[in-house]
Design a protein around this motif. Sequence first.
Motif, short mmCIF file in Angstrom:
data_model
loop_
_atom_site.label_atom_id
_atom_site.label_comp_id
_atom_site.label_asym_id
_atom_site.label_seq_id
_atom_site.Cartn_x
_atom_site.Cartn_y
_atom_site.Cartn_z
N ALA A 179 1.09 -4.19 31.35
CA ALA A 179 0.81 -4.73 32.70
C ALA A 179 0.30 -3.62 33.61
CB ALA A 179 2.07 -5.36 33.28
N ALA A 180 0.90 -2.42 33.52
CA ALA A 180 0.46 -1.31 34.37
C ALA A 180 -0.97 -0.90 34.01
CB ALA A 180 1.41 -0.13 34.22
N MET A 181 -1.26 -0.80 32.71
CA MET A 181 -2.60 -0.37 32.31
C MET A 181 -3.65 -1.41 32.69
SD MET A 181 -1.49 1.54 28.80
CE MET A 181 -3.01 1.35 27.90
N ALA A 182 -3.29 -2.69 32.60
CA ALA A 182 -4.26 -3.75 32.91
C ALA A 182 -4.54 -3.84 34.40
CB ALA A 182 -3.74 -5.09 32.39
N SER A 183 -3.55 -3.49 35.23
CA SER A 183 -3.75 -3.66 36.67
C SER A 183 -4.03 -2.32 37.37
CB SER A 183 -2.52 -4.32 37.30
OG SER A 183 -1.40 -3.49 37.10
N GLY A 184 -4.12 -1.23 36.60
CA GLY A 184 -4.32 0.10 37.19
C GLY A 184 -2.95 0.74 37.40
N ALA A 185 -2.65 1.74 36.58
CA ALA A 185 -1.27 2.27 36.54
C ALA A 185 -0.94 3.20 37.70
CB ALA A 185 -1.03 2.98 35.21
N ALA A 186 -1.96 3.67 38.43
CA ALA A 186 -1.70 4.53 39.60
C ALA A 186 -1.34 3.65 40.79
CB ALA A 186 -2.94 5.36 39.90
N PRO A 187 -0.65 4.22 41.80
CA PRO A 187 -0.21 3.40 42.94
C PRO A 187 -1.35 2.70 43.67
CG PRO A 187 0.87 5.55 42.96
CD PRO A 187 -0.14 5.60 41.86
N ASP A 188 -2.57 3.26 43.63
CA ASP A 188 -3.69 2.62 44.33
C ASP A 188 -4.42 1.60 43.45
OD1 ASP A 188 -4.96 4.26 42.54
OD2 ASP A 188 -6.11 5.39 44.02
N GLY A 189 -3.83 1.27 42.28
CA GLY A 189 -4.45 0.27 41.41
C GLY A 189 -5.59 0.80 40.57
N ARG A 190 -5.76 2.12 40.56
CA ARG A 190 -6.78 2.72 39.68
C ARG A 190 -6.12 3.28 38.44
NH1 ARG A 190 -11.60 4.51 42.58
NH2 ARG A 190 -11.49 3.68 44.67
N SER A 191 -6.96 3.82 37.55
CA SER A 191 -6.40 4.47 36.36
C SER A 191 -5.79 5.81 36.77
CB SER A 191 -7.49 4.72 35.33
OG SER A 191 -8.05 3.51 34.93
N MET A 192 -4.79 6.23 36.02
CA MET A 192 -4.18 7.54 36.29
C MET A 192 -5.03 8.64 35.65
SD MET A 192 -0.36 6.40 35.20
CE MET A 192 0.55 7.90 35.54
N ARG A 193 -4.77 9.87 36.07
CA ARG A 193 -5.45 11.01 35.42
C ARG A 193 -4.85 11.28 34.06
NH1 ARG A 193 -4.96 16.30 38.78
NH2 ARG A 193 -5.40 17.30 36.80
N GLY A 194 -3.54 11.09 33.97
CA GLY A 194 -2.83 11.40 32.73
C GLY A 194 -2.09 10.17 32.22
N ALA A 195 -0.98 10.42 31.53
CA ALA A 195 -0.27 9.33 30.87
C ALA A 195 1.02 8.97 31.62
CB ALA A 195 0.09 9.75 29.45
N MET A 196 1.42 7.69 31.44
CA MET A 196 2.76 7.28 31.89
C MET A 196 3.78 7.73 30.85
SD MET A 196 2.16 3.29 32.93
CE MET A 196 1.00 2.87 31.65
N LEU A 197 4.98 8.02 31.31
CA LEU A 197 6.12 8.24 30.40
C LEU A 197 7.04 7.05 30.61
CD1 LEU A 197 6.92 12.02 31.12
CD2 LEU A 197 5.36 11.05 29.39
N ILE A 198 7.32 6.32 29.53
CA ILE A 198 8.09 5.08 29.68
C ILE A 198 9.27 5.09 28.72
CG2 ILE A 198 7.98 2.56 29.38
CD1 ILE A 198 5.17 2.58 30.37
N ASP A 199 10.46 4.79 29.24
CA ASP A 199 11.64 4.67 28.38
C ASP A 199 11.41 3.52 27.40
OD1 ASP A 199 14.99 5.25 28.49
OD2 ASP A 199 14.29 3.34 27.63
N ALA A 200 11.55 3.81 26.10
CA ALA A 200 11.18 2.83 25.07
C ALA A 200 12.07 1.61 25.07
CB ALA A 200 11.21 3.49 23.69
N VAL A 201 13.23 1.64 25.73
CA VAL A 201 14.09 0.46 25.75
C VAL A 201 14.12 -0.20 27.13
CG1 VAL A 201 16.46 -0.35 25.47
CG2 VAL A 201 15.47 1.23 23.81
N SER A 202 14.41 0.58 28.17
CA SER A 202 14.54 -0.03 29.50
C SER A 202 13.17 -0.35 30.13
CB SER A 202 15.31 0.89 30.45
OG SER A 202 14.49 2.00 30.81
N GLY A 203 12.13 0.34 29.66
CA GLY A 203 10.80 0.14 30.25
C GLY A 203 10.62 0.89 31.55
N ARG A 204 11.61 1.71 31.93
CA ARG A 204 11.51 2.44 33.20
C ARG A 204 10.44 3.53 33.11
NH1 ARG A 204 14.86 6.17 36.08
NH2 ARG A 204 16.00 6.68 34.19
#
Length: 268
Positions: free
Chosen positions: A107-132
């Motif tokens: 969902a973040a990648m499809a809608s733009g993972a940066a706060p302004d709705g654009r792509s980020m420069r780097g990668a997200m770090l996501i907890d593999a279970v909680s999704g945080r």
Amino acid sequence: MNRPLYSIRMQASRNGHHLSGAERLSTAIELEPLAADMVQRALGHMRGRAETIQISIEEVAEGQIDYVALPDLRTYLVDNYGQGRQAAAGLLCQAGVSPLAIDTAMAAMASGAAPDGRSMRGAMLIDAVSGRRLEPDQARGVRVSRMDLTEQARQELALGLQSLGLDNAHVREALVLAGKVLTTPGIVAELCWSDDPDYTAGYVASAHQGYVRFPHLKPLGEERGGRAFFLAAGQHKLPELINYLQYRPLLFDRIGQLNRPQPWVVQS
Ligand code: AMP
């Protein structure tokens, strides 16, 4: 490779937003042509011409370099990006990523993972279970650098990819990046699709399956893309993990298996 080696990184932006980046390890003699290529890439980017280009070059300490093998490459043929995302989700599940964490990333990648709705420069770090989401800066993300191929591995990879019709910068660079991500203690899998509007392919990387490409993970023309690194649940050693991704120099001196594309078989 001749010594010393240098880390060379490029970051280009337009209207204050990230446009393009690149990172390589290089001998002194190759630095100039590499820098010239990077400038060309930033000025000729399909999403617009760069207004600001930063190139940084730092010597890498000799004793720090680790030599490792690239992951195996597979391609599963899917008909469209919906099927591609379903297939990617299936592989991520097998790697121990929860449906919630997969949904968060997609969902973040499809809608733009940066706060302004654009792509980020780097990668997200996501907890593999909680999704945080755990990356300290949600606009920048974490940018992996200081990884490359030895000259011999580069030639072998080019030959192998040519025979599959896949010898392009997207695949070469993504395979090297995913290779470093998979050596990172605490990361169980990666998901990526590009932010280049005409490049619809993406991949899932995991220790079990290696680097698995899907020709369609997003619609043609879509400018939003991104990367998610899924972290084993529980205690996250974030500073060590980020330090490894950004600074630990890694050279791939062996390639993995390069498998012929095969149709994705829908799992029941
Ligand atoms: P690309 O595959 O170059 O089109 O990049 C797709 C997305 O992956 C970008 O929008 C960034 O969010 C992320 N990305 C690109 N390069 C890196 C990198 N070196 N380290 C971490 N994330 C990256």
